[in-house]
Design an enzyme around this catalytic site. Structure first.
Site, PDB file in Angstrom:
ATOM      1  N   LYS A  70       0.800  -1.226   0.000  1.00  0.00           N
ATOM      2  CA  LYS A  70       0.000   0.000   0.000  1.00  0.00           C
ATOM      3  C   LYS A  70       0.835   1.280   0.000  1.00  0.00           C
ATOM      4  O   LYS A  70       0.387   2.307  -0.502  1.00  0.00           O
ATOM      5  CB  LYS A  70      -0.938   0.009   1.210  1.00  0.00           C
ATOM      6  CG  LYS A  70      -2.100  -0.962   1.090  1.00  0.00           C
ATOM      7  CD  LYS A  70      -3.011  -0.848   2.314  1.00  0.00           C
ATOM      8  CE  LYS A  70      -4.234  -1.729   2.155  1.00  0.00           C
ATOM      9  NZ  LYS A  70      -5.186  -1.577   3.256  1.00  0.00           N
ATOM     10  N   ASN A  91      -5.105   2.115  -1.433  1.00  0.00           N
ATOM     11  CA  ASN A  91      -5.704   0.787  -1.628  1.00  0.00           C
ATOM     12  C   ASN A  91      -6.502   0.680  -2.920  1.00  0.00           C
ATOM     13  O   ASN A  91      -6.931  -0.419  -3.292  1.00  0.00           O
ATOM     14  CB  ASN A  91      -6.570   0.371  -0.424  1.00  0.00           C
ATOM     15  CG  ASN A  91      -7.940   1.027  -0.459  1.00  0.00           C
ATOM     16  OD1 ASN A  91      -8.108   2.114  -1.009  1.00  0.00           O
ATOM     17  ND2 ASN A  91      -8.924   0.366   0.124  1.00  0.00           N
ATOM     18  N   ASP A 106     -10.317   2.781   2.705  1.00  0.00           N
ATOM     19  CA  ASP A 106     -10.485   2.001   3.943  1.00  0.00           C
ATOM     20  C   ASP A 106     -11.228   2.795   5.029  1.00  0.00           C
ATOM     21  O   ASP A 106     -12.196   2.312   5.621  1.00  0.00           O
ATOM     22  CB  ASP A 106      -9.127   1.539   4.494  1.00  0.00           C
ATOM     23  CG  ASP A 106      -8.548   0.373   3.703  1.00  0.00           C
ATOM     24  OD1 ASP A 106      -9.329  -0.414   3.144  1.00  0.00           O
ATOM     25  OD2 ASP A 106      -7.305   0.253   3.656  1.00  0.00           O
ATOM     26  N   GLY A 130      -5.965   1.743  18.229  1.00  0.00           N
ATOM     27  CA  GLY A 130      -5.128   1.132  17.193  1.00  0.00           C
ATOM     28  C   GLY A 130      -4.781   2.152  16.131  1.00  0.00           C
ATOM     29  O   GLY A 130      -5.642   2.918  15.685  1.00  0.00           O
ATOM     30  N   ALA A 131      -3.498   2.197  15.768  1.00  0.00           N
ATOM     31  CA  ALA A 131      -3.045   3.174  14.764  1.00  0.00           C
ATOM     32  C   ALA A 131      -2.165   2.499  13.727  1.00  0.00           C
ATOM     33  O   ALA A 131      -1.212   3.073  13.232  1.00  0.00           O
ATOM     34  CB  ALA A 131      -2.318   4.322  15.461  1.00  0.00           C
ATOM     35  N   GLY A 133      -2.460   0.232   9.949  1.00  0.00           N
ATOM     36  CA  GLY A 133      -3.036   0.637   8.661  1.00  0.00           C
ATOM     37  C   GLY A 133      -4.512   0.989   8.781  1.00  0.00           C
ATOM     38  O   GLY A 133      -4.943   2.052   8.316  1.00  0.00           O
ATOM     39  N   TYR A 232     -13.448  -8.979  11.298  1.00  0.00           N
ATOM     40  CA  TYR A 232     -14.700  -9.585  10.816  1.00  0.00           C
ATOM     41  C   TYR A 232     -14.684 -11.112  10.916  1.00  0.00           C
ATOM     42  O   TYR A 232     -15.637 -11.773  10.497  1.00  0.00           O
ATOM     43  CB  TYR A 232     -15.031  -9.146   9.377  1.00  0.00           C
ATOM     44  CG  TYR A 232     -13.932  -9.353   8.385  1.00  0.00           C
ATOM     45  CD1 TYR A 232     -13.728 -10.578   7.765  1.00  0.00           C
ATOM     46  CD2 TYR A 232     -13.099  -8.296   8.048  1.00  0.00           C
ATOM     47  CE1 TYR A 232     -12.709 -10.756   6.859  1.00  0.00           C
ATOM     48  CE2 TYR A 232     -12.078  -8.459   7.142  1.00  0.00           C
ATOM     49  CZ  TYR A 232     -11.895  -9.686   6.556  1.00  0.00           C
ATOM     50  OH  TYR A 232     -10.874  -9.866   5.652  1.00  0.00           O
TER      51      TYR A 232
HETATM   52  P1  NAP Z   1      -1.465  -3.424  11.168  1.00  0.00           P
HETATM   53  O1  NAP Z   1      -1.183  -2.261  10.304  1.00  0.00           O
HETATM   54  O2  NAP Z   1      -0.518  -4.559  11.213  1.00  0.00           O
HETATM   55  O3  NAP Z   1      -1.669  -2.870  12.658  1.00  0.00           O
HETATM   56  C1  NAP Z   1      -1.902  -3.748  13.741  1.00  0.00           C
HETATM   57  C2  NAP Z   1      -2.766  -3.029  14.747  1.00  0.00           C
HETATM   58  O4  NAP Z   1      -3.141  -3.941  15.769  1.00  0.00           O
HETATM   59  C3  NAP Z   1      -2.050  -1.895  15.408  1.00  0.00           C
HETATM   60  O5  NAP Z   1      -3.000  -0.908  15.712  1.00  0.00           O
HETATM   61  C4  NAP Z   1      -1.515  -2.542  16.689  1.00  0.00           C
HETATM   62  O6  NAP Z   1      -1.364  -1.656  17.742  1.00  0.00           O
HETATM   63  C5  NAP Z   1      -2.660  -3.463  17.035  1.00  0.00           C
HETATM   64  N1  NAP Z   1      -2.294  -4.628  17.835  1.00  0.00           N
HETATM   65  C6  NAP Z   1      -1.663  -5.751  17.419  1.00  0.00           C
HETATM   66  N2  NAP Z   1      -1.526  -6.606  18.431  1.00  0.00           N
HETATM   67  C7  NAP Z   1      -2.098  -6.015  19.522  1.00  0.00           C
HETATM   68  C8  NAP Z   1      -2.275  -6.402  20.869  1.00  0.00           C
HETATM   69  N3  NAP Z   1      -1.832  -7.576  21.326  1.00  0.00           N
HETATM   70  N4  NAP Z   1      -2.903  -5.539  21.698  1.00  0.00           N
HETATM   71  C9  NAP Z   1      -3.346  -4.341  21.267  1.00  0.00           C
HETATM   72  N5  NAP Z   1      -3.196  -3.919  19.990  1.00  0.00           N
HETATM   73  C10 NAP Z   1      -2.582  -4.750  19.134  1.00  0.00           C
HETATM   74  O7  NAP Z   1      -2.880  -4.071  10.827  1.00  0.00           O
HETATM   75  P2  NAP Z   1      -4.187  -3.352  10.276  1.00  0.00           P
HETATM   76  O8  NAP Z   1      -4.230  -3.513   8.812  1.00  0.00           O
HETATM   77  O9  NAP Z   1      -4.275  -1.984  10.870  1.00  0.00           O
HETATM   78  O10 NAP Z   1      -5.320  -4.299  10.884  1.00  0.00           O
HETATM   79  C11 NAP Z   1      -5.794  -4.111  12.195  1.00  0.00           C
HETATM   80  C12 NAP Z   1      -7.090  -4.920  12.349  1.00  0.00           C
HETATM   81  O11 NAP Z   1      -8.058  -4.431  11.426  1.00  0.00           O
HETATM   82  C13 NAP Z   1      -6.908  -6.399  12.056  1.00  0.00           C
HETATM   83  O12 NAP Z   1      -7.699  -7.117  12.959  1.00  0.00           O
HETATM   84  C14 NAP Z   1      -7.459  -6.552  10.646  1.00  0.00           C
HETATM   85  O13 NAP Z   1      -8.007  -7.836  10.434  1.00  0.00           O
HETATM   86  C15 NAP Z   1      -8.543  -5.504  10.618  1.00  0.00           C
HETATM   87  N6  NAP Z   1      -8.821  -4.962   9.281  1.00  0.00           N
HETATM   88  C16 NAP Z   1     -10.094  -5.041   8.814  1.00  0.00           C
HETATM   89  C17 NAP Z   1     -10.414  -4.517   7.575  1.00  0.00           C
HETATM   90  C18 NAP Z   1     -11.842  -4.607   7.090  1.00  0.00           C
HETATM   91  O14 NAP Z   1     -12.073  -4.342   5.904  1.00  0.00           O
HETATM   92  N7  NAP Z   1     -12.784  -4.924   7.941  1.00  0.00           N
HETATM   93  C19 NAP Z   1      -9.423  -3.894   6.809  1.00  0.00           C
HETATM   94  C20 NAP Z   1      -8.131  -3.825   7.326  1.00  0.00           C
HETATM   95  C21 NAP Z   1      -7.834  -4.354   8.565  1.00  0.00           C
HETATM   96  P3  NAP Z   1      -0.110  -0.688  17.937  1.00  0.00           P
HETATM   97  O15 NAP Z   1      -0.206   0.374  16.893  1.00  0.00           O
HETATM   98  O16 NAP Z   1      -0.340  -0.159  19.288  1.00  0.00           O
HETATM   99  O17 NAP Z   1       1.124  -1.542  17.800  1.00  0.00           O
END
Ligand code: NAP
Length: 285
Positions: A70, A91, A106, A130-131, A133, A232
């Protein structure tokens, strides 16, 4: 039937074999009677330049980009939407003549799934946990869409400092009151969640192996609040179960997934994806 006139759309990223995007977009194209097809291509960041050049040369009408490409795709595009520029992540790419324009749907997708349930982000008090992606896309879009206040929480790890600078710049650029706090500061988290109109958990908490956990307590939630989990799988996370018990409106991550795809189709084709029928066809309702 695929013909010589069929328009091609694609997803670039790695891995992509479990992506739900082909099922959603091809179901939508079929519902809308569009002569379009959507395929997935496994593309790693070092191959993004060649993939984008290929999409240009072969006249793809548009494409999506997912992890881990991305950010890497940006330098190969001609222009970025304001949201994509601020997020530093793309995206969705639209071809306009010879130019490729990068967007990010997104955050807008999540906020559209919230709007669908009657909650407007303009003027709203928003808490985002959460910060990464997903979280960055949500807090950036909330600020761009005129939220009243955005309180962001994340762990105090190596990305805290850079995220803090990004949030300060976004606050300056949009005039929206944005703050970043350590998620371990439970008193601050409780206050922000209690005061929020829209609560978003954009962390991995709620999905395996953290499916029995929630960043938020039930007693902080109340009727009149939208509580969104980006996870989800499972559809009903621990957070959403607590939100339902507290009388808040739980909104699962499928809405974000469906609406980011719907907004991509608006950008590419100026069509309204039949979201409910695609939800039914792909996810059984
Ligand atoms: P990412 O960029 O890898 O970021 C991971 C996120 O999860 C960060 O905010 C991180 O917090 C947090 N995290 C990981 N382990 C943790 C823990 N043990 N305790 C607390 N926070 C934790 O991933 P992402 O793309 O942002 O995805 C985050 C979530 O959104 C995932 O569950 C993913 O499946 C979901 N998602 C859903 C969609 C959708 O279309 N519904 C799209 C994208 C992502 P820190 O920043 O504090 O490290």
């Amino acid at each position: 039937m695929i013909s010589g006139r069929t328009k091609a759309f694609a997803l670039f990223g790695s891995p992509v074999e479990h992506s739900l995007s082909p099922a959603m977009h091809n179901a939508s194209f079929a519902e809308l009677g569009l002569d379009c097809v959507y395929l997935c291509h496994d593309v790693v960041p070092s191959a993004v330049a060649a993939a984008v050049a290929g999409a240009r040369a072969m006249g793809f009408a548009g494409f999506n980009v997912t992890m881990p490409c991305k950010a890497a795709v940006i330098e190969h595009l001609d222009e970025l939407s304001p949201a994509a520029r601020l997020m530093g992540a793309v995206n969705t790419v639209k071809r306009e003549g010879d130019r490729l324009i990068g967007h990010n749907t997104d955050g807008a997708g999540l906020l559209r799934s919230v709007a669908e349930r009657g909650f407007n982000v303009a003027g709203a008090d928003v808490a985002v946990i959460g910060a990464g992606g997903a979280g960055s896309a949500v807090f950036t879009q909330a600020a761009l869409d005129g939220a009243g206040r955005v309180s962001v929480f994340k762990r105090a790890n190596a990305s805290f400092g850079p995220t803090s600078q990004k949030i300060a710049a976004l606050s300056e650029r949009t005039g929206v009151n944005l703050t970043l706090t350590d998620v371990a500061d439970e008193a601050a988290l409780e206050r922000a969640v209690r005061e929020a109109d829209i609560v978003v958990d954009a962390t991995r908490v709620g999905m395996a192996p953290l499916e029995s956990q929630s960043n938020v307590r039930e007693e902080w939630l109340r009727p009149g609040q939208a509580v969104v989990d980006t996870v989800y799988h499972p559809r009903e996370t621990k957070l959403l179960a607590l939100a339902a018990r507290a009388g808040a409106t739980p909104i699962d991550g499928l809405g974000m997934l469906l609406w980011q795809a719907a907004i991509a189709e608006e950008i590419w084709l100026d069509v309204a994806m039949p979201v409910d029928r695609v939800r039914e066809a792909v996810f059984g309702g």
